[in-house]
Design a protein around this motif. Structure first.
Motif, mmCIF file in Angstrom:
data_model
loop_
_atom_site.group_PDB
_atom_site.id
_atom_site.type_symbol
_atom_site.label_atom_id
_atom_site.label_comp_id
_atom_site.label_asym_id
_atom_site.label_seq_id
_atom_site.Cartn_x
_atom_site.Cartn_y
_atom_site.Cartn_z
ATOM 1 N N CYS A 148 7.240 -2.323 -1.853
ATOM 2 C CA CYS A 148 6.248 -3.415 -1.571
ATOM 3 C C CYS A 148 6.408 -3.797 -0.062
ATOM 4 C CB CYS A 148 6.631 -4.370 -2.562
ATOM 5 S SG CYS A 148 6.463 -3.945 -4.425
ATOM 6 N N ASP A 149 5.232 -4.426 0.327
ATOM 7 C CA ASP A 149 5.583 -4.821 1.843
ATOM 8 C C ASP A 149 5.700 -6.306 1.835
ATOM 9 O OD1 ASP A 149 3.359 -6.321 0.923
ATOM 10 O OD2 ASP A 149 1.735 -5.545 1.799
ATOM 11 N N GLU A 150 5.828 -7.113 3.248
ATOM 12 C CA GLU A 150 6.574 -8.271 3.153
ATOM 13 C C GLU A 150 5.779 -9.303 2.117
ATOM 14 O OE1 GLU A 150 3.835 -7.802 6.852
ATOM 15 O OE2 GLU A 150 5.228 -6.479 5.674
ATOM 16 N N ASN A 151 4.319 -9.094 1.769
ATOM 17 C CA ASN A 151 3.674 -9.948 0.994
ATOM 18 C C ASN A 151 3.963 -9.660 -0.303
ATOM 19 O OD1 ASN A 151 2.728 -11.362 3.381
ATOM 20 N ND2 ASN A 151 1.276 -9.682 3.629
ATOM 21 N N GLY A 152 4.553 -8.790 -0.752
ATOM 22 C CA GLY A 152 4.948 -8.352 -2.331
ATOM 23 C C GLY A 152 3.913 -7.569 -2.685
ATOM 24 N N VAL A 153 3.024 -6.830 -1.849
ATOM 25 C CA VAL A 153 1.967 -5.900 -2.423
ATOM 26 C C VAL A 153 2.579 -4.538 -2.450
ATOM 27 C CG1 VAL A 153 -0.440 -4.813 -1.896
ATOM 28 C CG2 VAL A 153 0.085 -7.256 -1.164
ATOM 29 N N GLU A 154 2.346 -3.865 -3.537
ATOM 30 C CA GLU A 154 2.836 -2.677 -3.732
ATOM 31 C C GLU A 154 2.125 -1.441 -3.162
ATOM 32 O OE1 GLU A 154 2.112 0.367 -7.396
ATOM 33 O OE2 GLU A 154 3.611 -1.145 -8.104
ATOM 34 N N ARG A 155 3.027 -0.425 -2.253
ATOM 35 C CA ARG A 155 2.516 0.480 -1.349
ATOM 36 C C ARG A 155 2.708 1.747 -1.675
ATOM 37 N NH1 ARG A 155 -1.416 -1.479 1.971
ATOM 38 N NH2 ARG A 155 -0.904 -3.793 2.820
ATOM 39 N N GLY A 156 3.540 1.985 -2.782
ATOM 40 C CA GLY A 156 3.941 3.465 -3.130
ATOM 41 C C GLY A 156 4.908 3.532 -4.135
ATOM 42 N N ILE A 157 4.844 4.497 -5.116
ATOM 43 C CA ILE A 157 5.742 4.767 -6.231
ATOM 44 C C ILE A 157 6.170 6.198 -6.111
ATOM 45 C CG2 ILE A 157 6.167 4.696 -8.731
ATOM 46 C CD1 ILE A 157 4.140 2.476 -8.998
ATOM 47 N N HIS A 162 -4.536 -5.709 13.329
ATOM 48 C CA HIS A 162 -3.833 -4.297 12.696
ATOM 49 C C HIS A 162 -4.197 -4.287 11.225
ATOM 50 C CE1 HIS A 162 -1.982 -4.066 16.543
ATOM 51 N NE2 HIS A 162 -1.437 -4.985 16.550
ATOM 52 N N GLU A 163 -4.489 -3.028 10.997
ATOM 53 C CA GLU A 163 -4.708 -2.552 9.633
ATOM 54 C C GLU A 163 -3.955 -1.377 9.444
ATOM 55 O OE1 GLU A 163 -8.569 -2.082 8.111
ATOM 56 O OE2 GLU A 163 -9.490 -3.969 8.608
ATOM 57 N N TYR A 164 -2.896 -1.432 8.554
ATOM 58 C CA TYR A 164 -1.783 -0.497 8.789
ATOM 59 C C TYR A 164 -2.113 0.644 7.567
ATOM 60 C CZ TYR A 164 0.944 -3.183 12.006
ATOM 61 O OH TYR A 164 1.181 -3.982 13.118
ATOM 62 N N ILE A 165 -1.870 2.008 7.770
ATOM 63 C CA ILE A 165 -1.975 2.927 6.963
ATOM 64 C C ILE A 165 -0.443 3.374 6.590
ATOM 65 C CG2 ILE A 165 -2.604 5.263 6.345
ATOM 66 C CD1 ILE A 165 -4.981 4.862 8.349
ATOM 67 N N TRP A 166 -0.184 3.326 5.260
ATOM 68 C CA TRP A 166 1.215 3.596 4.609
ATOM 69 C C TRP A 166 1.304 5.029 4.192
ATOM 70 C CZ3 TRP A 166 5.085 -0.132 3.021
ATOM 71 C CH2 TRP A 166 4.950 -1.394 3.777
ATOM 72 N N ASP A 167 2.651 5.696 4.625
ATOM 73 C CA ASP A 167 2.872 7.090 4.438
ATOM 74 C C ASP A 167 4.156 7.005 3.849
ATOM 75 O OD1 ASP A 167 2.736 9.672 3.841
ATOM 76 O OD2 ASP A 167 2.856 10.326 5.938
ATOM 77 N N VAL A 168 4.543 7.632 2.377
ATOM 78 C CA VAL A 168 5.843 7.508 1.860
ATOM 79 C C VAL A 168 6.094 8.935 1.575
ATOM 80 C CG1 VAL A 168 7.359 6.659 0.022
ATOM 81 C CG2 VAL A 168 5.627 5.209 0.984
ATOM 82 N N THR A 224 10.465 -4.069 0.652
ATOM 83 C CA THR A 224 11.292 -4.306 -0.385
ATOM 84 C C THR A 224 11.177 -3.017 -1.415
ATOM 85 O OG1 THR A 224 10.978 -7.021 -0.380
ATOM 86 C CG2 THR A 224 12.145 -5.809 -2.453
ATOM 87 N N ALA A 225 12.324 -2.369 -1.748
ATOM 88 C CA ALA A 225 12.396 -1.472 -2.654
ATOM 89 C C ALA A 225 12.936 -1.656 -4.133
ATOM 90 C CB ALA A 225 13.131 -0.297 -2.152
ATOM 91 N N TYR A 226 12.227 -1.349 -5.113
ATOM 92 C CA TYR A 226 12.835 -1.790 -6.438
ATOM 93 C C TYR A 226 13.186 -0.458 -7.151
ATOM 94 C CZ TYR A 226 10.646 -6.351 -5.494
ATOM 95 O OH TYR A 226 10.086 -7.447 -5.157
ATOM 96 N N PHE A 227 14.632 -0.005 -7.330
ATOM 97 C CA PHE A 227 15.079 1.023 -7.904
ATOM 98 C C PHE A 227 15.295 0.810 -9.453
ATOM 99 C CE2 PHE A 227 16.619 0.607 -3.510
ATOM 100 C CZ PHE A 227 16.080 1.823 -3.127
#
Length: 501
Positions: A386-395, A320-326, A352-355
């Motif tokens: 960030c996803d479960e691996n800590g990769v940033e997916r959106g700001i 699976h290769e997921y496309i992220w939409d925020v 994970t979300a960092y505020f």
């Protein structure tokens, strides 16, 4: 002389004396009248009435003498005529009333017409006599006769039994007139309560239900609060292909929730080569040293260094290769994260979300699913996902609730010192600067008991900023007031100097 002669002489003598005295009095009166009053008359016109004459009256203002003349005849009555009809008991007549003096008289015209009676039979009751009522339809006069004695009550008894709330009694009702009275009262029984206790649960309150065995009435009382969940935590370690997590299960009601997700560790394979023989294929076995999962690759025949093509090709494993939409929903204060593969698979694993708030304070929060809630935060917030691996997916930047600023009572400024007037009015000294009060010492805030509570640094920074602003405001007010007072003193000295010149 005889007695008669003497009496006659005496009478004659007395008569002569009386004439003499009368003559003297008349002379004196006429002389006095001629000399005492010169009349001054005032006249008054007396109008005639219905029965009396009119005239002019003359009254002397000096002696009060009154004279009347110029008489006029009475004017007579001016009658208003009214015909009064006959009634049952009174005759008819004509009434004459004078419009001027009110005098009246009547003249009969016909006799009374008499009553026109209608008879009404009033029957006797238990408490009142019966009779015949004769009623005049013309004037309303009435009279009664033919009386009949009243009856006696004929009561029937009805016994009303007492209940939990009400007294018992005997009801007596007359079958003739429906008259009612009560006696033989019995006290109410009161409730016979049976109780049913509902114990509290983790989320539900407890109570006691009271049920009356006599009348069925019930009520609820003796409420107790829920005692809350008592959780037992079970840590499930991550495996090669499954997440690790902590399972929280309530010992009383079985309520369950999961936290502390840990990503799968993945397989750690050990490769073992199997050499081909004339009777068997060679291959490479890949065995996971953690879970013993294995699979085979690199099939070869004896004496061949290449691969063989199996009769049935092995199915390819889809990665699976997921496309992220925020997207941000400001109305519900939620951020929605959609992760979808081209095959249609949705990913709802943890993220994970960092505020980061306006003061630079960073808060980390882990979520399961696709919704991030920021409704309990304040101000403009930068969110890094960030996803479960800590990769940033959106700001993205969102606006949460407005900050709540607690009102602070202003500090009263101290009174500035006013300089004394100079001794030499010719050369006034410049007004001295007012003393500025020392900056008030700020007490150090107590350390919070729980260092893990979010927004603690933000609250402390807000308080420090508010205190600094208050101190600067107080200093500004003192300087302005001191300058105004100094200017007033300077003008007074200058005015005094100019006046002295």
């Amino acid at each position: 002389m005889t007695r008669t002669t003497k009496s006659t002489l005496v009478a004659l003598a007395l008569l002569a004396m009386l004439f003499l005295l009368t003559f003297v009095c008349m002379g004196l009166t006429s002389a006095s009248a001629a000399t005492e009053c010169q009349h001054e008359y005032t006249q008054t016109v007396i109008e005639p009435t219905c029965e009396l004459r009119g005239y002019i009256e003359y009254r002397c203002e000096l002696c009060g003498e009154i004279m009347q003349d110029n008489f006029t005849e009475p004017k007579g009555h001016d009658y208003k005529v009214q015909n009064v009809s006959a009634t049952c008991t009174n005759a008819s007549y004509t009434l004459y009333v004078c419009n001027d003096c009110g005098y009246s008289y009547t003249e009969s015209t016909s006799g009374a017409i008499g009553h026109d009676f209608r008879d009404v039979e009033v029957p006797a009751t238990c408490t009142h006599k019966g009779f015949t009522l004769h009623f005049c339809t013309v004037c309303g006069y009435e009279y009664a006769d033919n009386y009949v004695d009243e009856y006696k009550h004929n009561y029937e008894e009805e016994v009303i039994a007492p209940d939990c709330h009400n007294q018992g009694y005997t009801k007596h009702t007359c079958t003739i007139c429906n008259d009612v009275y009560f006696d033989n009262y019995i006290d109410a029984l009161g409730h016979d309560w049976e109780t049913s206790v509902v114990e509290p649960t983790c989320l539900g309150a407890g109570h006691t239900t009271y049920y009356c065995l006599t009348c069925g009435e019930s009520y609820i009382a003796d409420h107790t609060l829920p005692y809350g969940h008592t959780y037992t935590e079970t840590v499930n370690e991550a495996t090669c292909v499954s997440y690790g997590f902590t399972d929280h299960v309530c010992n009383d009601c079985g309520d369950r929730f999961v936290t502390d997700y840990v990503a799968p560790k993945g397989h750690k394979f050990l490769d073992i080569g199997v050499v081909a023989t004339p009777d068997s294929l060679g291959y490479t076995r890949h065995i996971c040293v953690n879970c013993n999962y294995s699979y085979l690759t690199d099939f070869v025949t004896s004496g061949d260094d290449g691969y063989i093509t199996p009769e049935q090709p092995m199915p390819e494993i889809h990665q699976h290769e997921y496309i992220w939409d925020v997207a941000d929903d400001a109305e519900t204060m939620s951020i929605y994260v959609i992760r979808v593969c081209e095959c249609g698979e949705l990913n709802n694993t943890y993220l994970t979300a960092y505020f980061t708030d306006e003061d630079g304070v960073v808060t980390e929060q882990m979520y399961i699913g696709n919704r991030i809630d920021y409704s309990e935060m304040y101000g403009v917030i930068n969110v890094r996902i960030c996803d479960e691996n800590g990769v940033e997916r959106g700001i993205l930047s969102v606006t949460a609730n407005e900050k709540i600023v607690e009102p602070i009572e202003p500090i009263e400024p101290t009174t500035p010192i006013i300089p004394d007037e100079p001794s030499d009015p010719e050369t006034p000294d410049e007004p001295s600067e007012p003393n500025v009060p020392d900056e008030p010492k700020q007490e150090e805030p107590n350390e919070p008991s729980n260092t893990d509570t979010p927004n603690t640094d933000m609250d402390n920074n807000d308080k420090a900023t508010n205190v600094t602003a208050i101190v600067l405001m107080v200093v500004f007010i003192v300087v302005v007031v001191g300058g105004i007072v100094g200017l007033i003193v300077y003008k007074k000295i200058k005015n005094k100097k100019n006046g002295g010149k």
